[in-house]
Design a protein around this motif. Structure first.
Motif, PDB file in Angstrom:
ATOM      1  N   GLY A  66       9.687 -13.015  -8.787  1.00 16.78           N
ATOM      2  CA  GLY A  66       9.189 -12.248  -9.919  1.00 16.78           C
ATOM      3  C   GLY A  66       9.125 -10.749  -9.665  1.00 16.78           C
ATOM      4  N   PHE A  67       9.484 -10.323  -8.456  1.00 18.19           N
ATOM      5  CA  PHE A  67       9.493  -8.899  -8.123  1.00 18.19           C
ATOM      6  C   PHE A  67      10.931  -8.459  -7.902  1.00 18.19           C
ATOM      7  N   ASN A  68      11.269  -7.271  -8.401  1.00 11.65           N
ATOM      8  CA  ASN A  68      12.611  -6.763  -8.127  1.00 11.65           C
ATOM      9  C   ASN A  68      12.634  -6.118  -6.742  1.00 11.65           C
ATOM     10  N   GLU A  69      13.807  -5.760  -6.274  1.00  6.53           N
ATOM     11  CA  GLU A  69      13.967  -5.234  -4.914  1.00  6.53           C
ATOM     12  C   GLU A  69      13.141  -3.968  -4.693  1.00  6.53           C
ATOM     13  N   GLN A  70      13.076  -3.110  -5.683  1.00  2.00           N
ATOM     14  CA  GLN A  70      12.305  -1.873  -5.551  1.00  2.00           C
ATOM     15  C   GLN A  70      10.810  -2.185  -5.395  1.00  2.00           C
ATOM     16  N   GLU A  71      10.318  -3.146  -6.154  1.00  8.05           N
ATOM     17  CA  GLU A  71       8.909  -3.534  -6.033  1.00  8.05           C
ATOM     18  C   GLU A  71       8.626  -4.160  -4.675  1.00  8.05           C
ATOM     19  N   VAL A  72       9.536  -4.973  -4.184  1.00  7.76           N
ATOM     20  CA  VAL A  72       9.374  -5.589  -2.869  1.00  7.76           C
ATOM     21  C   VAL A  72       9.318  -4.504  -1.797  1.00  7.76           C
ATOM     22  N   GLN A  73      10.147  -3.477  -1.915  1.00 10.12           N
ATOM     23  CA  GLN A  73      10.130  -2.381  -0.947  1.00 10.12           C
ATOM     24  C   GLN A  73       8.786  -1.651  -0.947  1.00 10.12           C
ATOM     25  N   VAL A  74       8.172  -1.486  -2.113  1.00 17.46           N
ATOM     26  CA  VAL A  74       6.841  -0.860  -2.192  1.00 17.46           C
ATOM     27  C   VAL A  74       5.798  -1.743  -1.510  1.00 17.46           C
ATOM     28  N   ILE A  75       5.871  -3.039  -1.757  1.00 19.29           N
ATOM     29  CA  ILE A  75       4.932  -3.979  -1.113  1.00 19.29           C
ATOM     30  C   ILE A  75       5.098  -3.918   0.402  1.00 19.29           C
ATOM     31  N   LEU A  76       6.330  -3.926   0.871  1.00 14.59           N
ATOM     32  CA  LEU A  76       6.591  -3.865   2.306  1.00 14.59           C
ATOM     33  C   LEU A  76       6.084  -2.559   2.910  1.00 14.59           C
ATOM     34  N   ARG A  77       6.311  -1.459   2.213  1.00 13.56           N
ATOM     35  CA  ARG A  77       5.830  -0.162   2.697  1.00 13.56           C
ATOM     36  C   ARG A  77       4.305  -0.169   2.782  1.00 13.56           C
ATOM     37  N   PHE A  78       3.645  -0.733   1.762  1.00 17.25           N
ATOM     38  CA  PHE A  78       2.189  -0.823   1.735  1.00 17.25           C
ATOM     39  C   PHE A  78       1.665  -1.653   2.903  1.00 17.25           C
ATOM     40  N   LEU A  79       2.221  -2.841   3.093  1.00 14.21           N
ATOM     41  CA  LEU A  79       1.748  -3.725   4.156  1.00 14.21           C
ATOM     42  C   LEU A  79       2.010  -3.127   5.542  1.00 14.21           C
ATOM     43  N   ASN A  80       3.164  -2.535   5.732  1.00 16.35           N
ATOM     44  CA  ASN A  80       3.464  -1.896   7.013  1.00 16.35           C
ATOM     45  C   ASN A  80       2.543  -0.709   7.272  1.00 16.35           C
ATOM     46  N   ARG A  81       2.200   0.025   6.232  1.00 17.57           N
ATOM     47  CA  ARG A  81       1.261   1.144   6.391  1.00 17.57           C
ATOM     48  C   ARG A  81      -0.095   0.620   6.849  1.00 17.57           C
ATOM     49  N   LEU A  82      -0.554  -0.480   6.245  1.00 18.06           N
ATOM     50  CA  LEU A  82      -1.837  -1.059   6.652  1.00 18.06           C
ATOM     51  C   LEU A  82      -1.804  -1.478   8.119  1.00 18.06           C
ATOM     52  N   LEU A  83      -0.707  -2.100   8.524  1.00 18.88           N
ATOM     53  CA  LEU A  83      -0.583  -2.533   9.919  1.00 18.88           C
ATOM     54  C   LEU A  83      -0.595  -1.340  10.885  1.00 18.88           C
ATOM     55  N   ASN A  84       0.038  -0.260  10.497  1.00 20.34           N
ATOM     56  CA  ASN A  84       0.149   0.891  11.392  1.00 20.34           C
ATOM     57  C   ASN A  84      -1.069   1.804  11.367  1.00 20.34           C
ATOM     58  N   GLU A  85      -1.770   1.861  10.239  1.00 19.59           N
ATOM     59  CA  GLU A  85      -2.878   2.797  10.107  1.00 19.59           C
ATOM     60  C   GLU A  85      -4.218   2.194  10.501  1.00 19.59           C
ATOM     61  N   PHE A  86      -4.353   0.899  10.422  1.00 12.88           N
ATOM     62  CA  PHE A  86      -5.648   0.273  10.710  1.00 12.88           C
ATOM     63  C   PHE A  86      -5.538  -0.506  11.981  1.00 12.88           C
TER      64      PHE A  86
END
Length: 137
Positions: free
Chosen positions: A117-137
């Motif tokens: 239900g998510f397009n590739e651009q939306e998936v990239q935003v989700i991935l960027r968000f999750l990776n940011r959480l992993l790296n920042e916290f």
């Protein structure tokens, strides 16, 4: 739409983990935690028990129990560390390697279900968000 980010992230993690654990038990006969451990050991064969504990975010006693169950089930082999006789190094058995190979279709199915239900651009935003959480916290 619920906007409580921390609550949503925590609830989603628990639900996805429970779902993945059920699917792993059904199709592989092992827990998703054991599968994660197998995959980490595969990328760092001969790793120390304490390194695996750190990678899985488990305390040493929890990982000791996990490793004992995995060894008992023939998934891994523990060998004494040559540099430190008190430490154990972990190695995959043939059965452990076969579980990883058997898990690949399941992992693909889980990833597909989560991104449905998510397009590739939306998936990239989700991935960027999750990776940011992993790296920042």
């Amino acid at each position: 739409m619920d906007k409580r980010l921390f609550y949503l992230l925590n609830s989603a993690r628990q639900r996805v983990y429970k779902y993945a654990d059920q699917k792993a038990e059904e199709s592989l006969g092992i827990s998703v935690t054991q599968l994660g451990a197998l995959m980490l050991i595969a990328t760092n064969e001969g790793c120390l028990l304490k390194d695996l504990a750190h990678s899985l975010n488990l305390n040493n006693s929890a990982l000791t129990g996990l490793a004992a169950r995995m060894e008992h089930n023939g998934l891994i082999e523990r060998r004494a560390c040559e540099q430190d006789g008190r430490a154990s190094r972990l190695y995959l058995t043939l059965l452990g390697r076969s579980k990883i190979d058997s898990a690949r279709p399941l992992i693909s199915q889980l990833n597909a279900a989560m991104t449905e239900g998510f397009n590739e651009q939306e998936v990239q935003v989700i991935l960027r968000f999750l990776n940011r959480l992993l790296n920042e916290f």
